[in-house]
Design a protein around this motif. Sequence first.
Motif, PDB file in Angstrom:
ATOM      1  N   PRO A  31      19.687  15.826   1.565  1.00 24.11           N
ATOM      2  CA  PRO A  31      19.486  15.869   3.019  1.00 24.11           C
ATOM      3  C   PRO A  31      20.577  16.624   3.771  1.00 24.11           C
ATOM      4  CG  PRO A  31      18.960  13.691   2.180  1.00 24.11           C
ATOM      5  CD  PRO A  31      19.585  14.451   1.039  1.00 24.11           C
ATOM      6  N   GLU A  32      21.778  16.680   3.219  1.00 27.44           N
ATOM      7  CA  GLU A  32      22.861  17.401   3.893  1.00 27.44           C
ATOM      8  C   GLU A  32      22.999  18.832   3.411  1.00 27.44           C
ATOM      9  OE1 GLU A  32      26.626  15.238   3.992  1.00 27.44           O
ATOM     10  OE2 GLU A  32      25.529  13.388   3.561  1.00 27.44           O
ATOM     11  N   GLY A  33      22.531  19.110   2.202  1.00 30.87           N
ATOM     12  CA  GLY A  33      22.792  20.418   1.613  1.00 30.87           C
ATOM     13  C   GLY A  33      21.581  21.193   1.155  1.00 30.87           C
ATOM     14  N   ASP A  34      20.372  20.810   1.615  1.00 30.45           N
ATOM     15  CA  ASP A  34      19.196  21.611   1.278  1.00 30.45           C
ATOM     16  C   ASP A  34      19.405  23.063   1.684  1.00 30.45           C
ATOM     17  OD1 ASP A  34      17.672  19.611   0.124  1.00 30.45           O
ATOM     18  OD2 ASP A  34      16.539  19.151   1.936  1.00 30.45           O
ATOM     19  N   PHE A  35      18.940  23.974   0.846  1.00 27.78           N
ATOM     20  CA  PHE A  35      19.079  25.426   1.066  1.00 27.78           C
ATOM     21  C   PHE A  35      20.553  25.857   1.072  1.00 27.78           C
ATOM     22  CE2 PHE A  35      15.463  23.786   3.543  1.00 27.78           C
ATOM     23  CZ  PHE A  35      14.405  24.429   2.912  1.00 27.78           C
ATOM     24  N   GLY A  36      21.446  25.013   0.529  1.00 27.69           N
ATOM     25  CA  GLY A  36      22.873  25.329   0.549  1.00 27.69           C
ATOM     26  C   GLY A  36      23.463  25.261   1.934  1.00 27.69           C
ATOM     27  N   HIS A  37      22.798  24.532   2.838  1.00 29.86           N
ATOM     28  CA  HIS A  37      23.160  24.555   4.257  1.00 29.86           C
ATOM     29  C   HIS A  37      24.622  24.206   4.498  1.00 29.86           C
ATOM     30  CE1 HIS A  37      22.648  24.109   8.598  1.00 29.86           C
ATOM     31  NE2 HIS A  37      23.297  22.963   8.493  1.00 29.86           N
ATOM     32  N   ASP A  38      25.126  23.138   3.886  1.00 30.29           N
ATOM     33  CA  ASP A  38      26.484  22.691   4.178  1.00 30.29           C
ATOM     34  C   ASP A  38      27.528  23.694   3.702  1.00 30.29           C
ATOM     35  OD1 ASP A  38      25.720  22.100   1.564  1.00 30.29           O
ATOM     36  OD2 ASP A  38      27.113  20.424   1.392  1.00 30.29           O
ATOM     37  N   VAL A  39      27.375  24.208   2.482  1.00 29.37           N
ATOM     38  CA  VAL A  39      28.352  25.155   1.939  1.00 29.37           C
ATOM     39  C   VAL A  39      28.271  26.488   2.670  1.00 29.37           C
ATOM     40  CG1 VAL A  39      29.080  26.412  -0.122  1.00 29.37           C
ATOM     41  CG2 VAL A  39      28.306  24.034  -0.312  1.00 29.37           C
ATOM     42  N   LEU A  40      27.065  26.946   2.950  1.00 28.81           N
ATOM     43  CA  LEU A  40      26.914  28.228   3.636  1.00 28.81           C
ATOM     44  C   LEU A  40      27.438  28.165   5.065  1.00 28.81           C
ATOM     45  CD1 LEU A  40      23.394  29.239   2.314  1.00 28.81           C
ATOM     46  CD2 LEU A  40      25.581  30.285   1.724  1.00 28.81           C
ATOM     47  N   VAL A  48       0.850  -1.185   0.000  1.00 24.96           N
ATOM     48  CA  VAL A  48       0.000   0.000   0.000  1.00 24.96           C
ATOM     49  C   VAL A  48       0.893   1.246   0.000  1.00 24.96           C
ATOM     50  CG1 VAL A  48      -1.729   1.320   1.275  1.00 24.96           C
ATOM     51  CG2 VAL A  48      -1.876  -1.177   1.194  1.00 24.96           C
ATOM     52  N   ALA A  49       0.614   2.169  -0.895  1.00 20.74           N
ATOM     53  CA  ALA A  49       1.427   3.382  -1.002  1.00 20.74           C
ATOM     54  C   ALA A  49       0.966   4.434  -0.002  1.00 20.74           C
ATOM     55  CB  ALA A  49       1.327   3.943  -2.418  1.00 20.74           C
ATOM     56  N   PRO A  50       1.887   5.242   0.525  1.00 21.12           N
ATOM     57  CA  PRO A  50       1.481   6.374   1.371  1.00 21.12           C
ATOM     58  C   PRO A  50       0.724   7.385   0.523  1.00 21.12           C
ATOM     59  CG  PRO A  50       3.802   6.552   0.800  1.00 21.12           C
ATOM     60  CD  PRO A  50       3.350   5.208   0.297  1.00 21.12           C
ATOM     61  N   VAL A  51      -0.051   8.248   1.171  1.00 18.69           N
ATOM     62  CA  VAL A  51      -0.877   9.193   0.420  1.00 18.69           C
ATOM     63  C   VAL A  51      -0.143  10.488   0.097  1.00 18.69           C
ATOM     64  CG1 VAL A  51      -3.023   8.250   1.323  1.00 18.69           C
ATOM     65  CG2 VAL A  51      -1.914  10.153   2.525  1.00 18.69           C
ATOM     66  N   ASP A  52       1.146  10.543   0.395  1.00 17.14           N
ATOM     67  CA  ASP A  52       1.944  11.719   0.055  1.00 17.14           C
ATOM     68  C   ASP A  52       3.415  11.333   0.141  1.00 17.14           C
ATOM     69  OD1 ASP A  52       2.608  14.303  -0.648  1.00 17.14           O
ATOM     70  OD2 ASP A  52       1.815  15.254   1.148  1.00 17.14           O
ATOM     71  N   ILE A  53       4.274  12.237  -0.339  1.00 16.97           N
ATOM     72  CA  ILE A  53       5.708  12.032  -0.137  1.00 16.97           C
ATOM     73  C   ILE A  53       5.972  11.988   1.368  1.00 16.97           C
ATOM     74  CG2 ILE A  53       6.467  13.001  -2.331  1.00 16.97           C
ATOM     75  CD1 ILE A  53       6.926  15.669  -0.886  1.00 16.97           C
ATOM     76  N   VAL A  54       6.906  11.149   1.782  1.00 17.49           N
ATOM     77  CA  VAL A  54       7.092  10.904   3.213  1.00 17.49           C
ATOM     78  C   VAL A  54       7.792  12.075   3.896  1.00 17.49           C
ATOM     79  CG1 VAL A  54       8.043   9.310   4.913  1.00 17.49           C
ATOM     80  CG2 VAL A  54       7.133   8.417   2.756  1.00 17.49           C
ATOM     81  N   GLY A  55       8.721  12.701   3.212  1.00 18.05           N
ATOM     82  CA  GLY A  55       9.452  13.811   3.825  1.00 18.05           C
ATOM     83  C   GLY A  55       8.628  15.063   3.997  1.00 18.05           C
ATOM     84  N   GLY A  56       7.524  15.165   3.261  1.00 18.41           N
ATOM     85  CA  GLY A  56       6.689  16.348   3.350  1.00 18.41           C
ATOM     86  C   GLY A  56       7.481  17.613   3.036  1.00 18.41           C
ATOM     87  N   ASN A  57       7.160  18.691   3.761  1.00 21.61           N
ATOM     88  CA  ASN A  57       7.880  19.954   3.555  1.00 21.61           C
ATOM     89  C   ASN A  57       8.758  20.289   4.759  1.00 21.61           C
ATOM     90  OD1 ASN A  57       5.729  20.550   5.282  1.00 21.61           O
ATOM     91  ND2 ASN A  57       5.561  22.653   4.558  1.00 21.61           N
ATOM     92  N   ARG A  58       9.290  19.262   5.380  1.00 23.63           N
ATOM     93  CA  ARG A  58      10.189  19.498   6.517  1.00 23.63           C
ATOM     94  C   ARG A  58      11.420  20.293   6.070  1.00 23.63           C
ATOM     95  NH1 ARG A  58       8.273  14.127   7.350  1.00 23.63           N
ATOM     96  NH2 ARG A  58       7.435  13.792   9.452  1.00 23.63           N
ATOM     97  N   PRO A  59      11.892  21.221   6.911  1.00 24.09           N
ATOM     98  CA  PRO A  59      13.127  21.933   6.569  1.00 24.09           C
ATOM     99  C   PRO A  59      14.329  20.997   6.499  1.00 24.09           C
ATOM    100  CG  PRO A  59      11.914  23.102   8.271  1.00 24.09           C
ATOM    101  CD  PRO A  59      11.264  21.770   8.119  1.00 24.09           C
ATOM    102  N   ARG A  60      14.344  20.001   7.380  1.00 26.79           N
ATOM    103  CA  ARG A  60      15.435  19.028   7.388  1.00 26.79           C
ATOM    104  C   ARG A  60      14.842  17.620   7.439  1.00 26.79           C
ATOM    105  NH1 ARG A  60      20.473  21.102   8.918  1.00 26.79           N
ATOM    106  NH2 ARG A  60      21.277  19.089   8.186  1.00 26.79           N
ATOM    107  N   ILE A  61      15.448  16.712   6.676  1.00 23.79           N
ATOM    108  CA  ILE A  61      15.031  15.319   6.673  1.00 23.79           C
ATOM    109  C   ILE A  61      15.706  14.610   7.842  1.00 23.79           C
ATOM    110  CG2 ILE A  61      15.193  13.136   5.401  1.00 23.79           C
ATOM    111  CD1 ILE A  61      13.160  15.018   4.250  1.00 23.79           C
ATOM    112  N   GLY A  62      14.937  13.770   8.562  1.00 27.93           N
ATOM    113  CA  GLY A  62      15.501  13.076   9.714  1.00 27.93           C
ATOM    114  C   GLY A  62      15.155  11.604   9.729  1.00 27.93           C
TER     115      GLY A  62
END
Length: 376
Positions: free
Chosen positions: A356-365, A199-213
């Motif tokens: 997951p490590e660099g969303d929003f340029g987090h790691d480089v910034l 059975v598939a979930p009804v949405d992407i699992v990560g949603g709109n979280r700022p950070r994936i955990g």
Amino acid sequence: MTERNPAVRMVEAARAWLDSLDHEQRAAAALPWPSEEERHRWYYTPTDHGGLPLLRMRPAQQSLAMQLVATGFSRAGYVTASTIMGLENVLAQVEGWQVNWGRERGRDPQMYWLRIFGEPSVHSPWSWRFGGHHVSVQHAVAGGRVVGSTPCFFGADPAESPLLGSHLLRPLGASEDLARDLVRSLDEEQAACALLAPVAPVDIVGGNRPRIGDGDMVIPLPELWRGRFTEPHLAERVESMHRGAEKQAGVQPEHHEAVKLTTAPKGLPAGRMSSDQQEQLRALLEVYLGRIPEELAEREAAKFAGDKLHNVHFAWAGGIGRGQPHYYRLQGPRLLAEYDNTQRDVNHIHTVWRDPEGDFGHDVLAHHLREFHDRG
């Protein structure tokens, strides 16, 4: 000749747009750098995405806004985003023109917001974000280059619409067809590894979280908006939509557990695929990476060149027949791509590409900030 550096193109387009705005518009459009809490907010629902909406711009300003948006996409990515925005008109008809979401026009192709964080420059860090229903893109710039282009979300509702001549409009068709061809090519042992749940979930699992955990599960629909609805009928509507979707799909706690995100990727690693299957996986991955300008997409693709692809895992949930609810994800080092098509009788797609490590340029910034303070 077109400037090869996407960061320069973004700076020039952002400055031109900002210069066209009056004081009131600019107050909504621009925030100081880094404004971290707001910069890390992103949405894919028809909610306030933050910034200045196209609706509040004059036509010439809208043109300048879209010129900036175009710098953040490849040609195909921009066409896809523009098509998704236009689907708001189609969706309104599908829904009988009845949905309002607490505003005068419920499905509105002008309710897409643009916001800039900091002063556009090739020298100092800044970023920009564009989003509305089913489109969310952000790019971070530092040191004269684009250092972050995720999260990048595309959705389509309807996923399929009729065109004249018995053709179909399918903005995200490749992300569906390539994945289905891949899962159908798996042998019994491979399929047992790739299939997470029937059975598939009804949405992407990560949603709109700022950070994936580790351990993240599907976010209920009411939590995917900027704030809670104060009007009872709207609050109940989003609650019932989520409950109804899960009930119709037959989602049980064990299905949520099976598809929850984990640091160690689930599914079938590319290293256990045949060479033909690996090429199919690479083609699917390029559908996600190819959303952004070619120069940036080439840099991203290099992360998965040759044997580096072997660490990318392919996981699937739901049915594999066309028209059956389904979900899949690609996960590996610096990669999470998710796809879901379960809603509106399997005619409503959500897709997202994340680092997951660099969303929003987090790691480089973060590295840039440490260097700046060390020098200070």
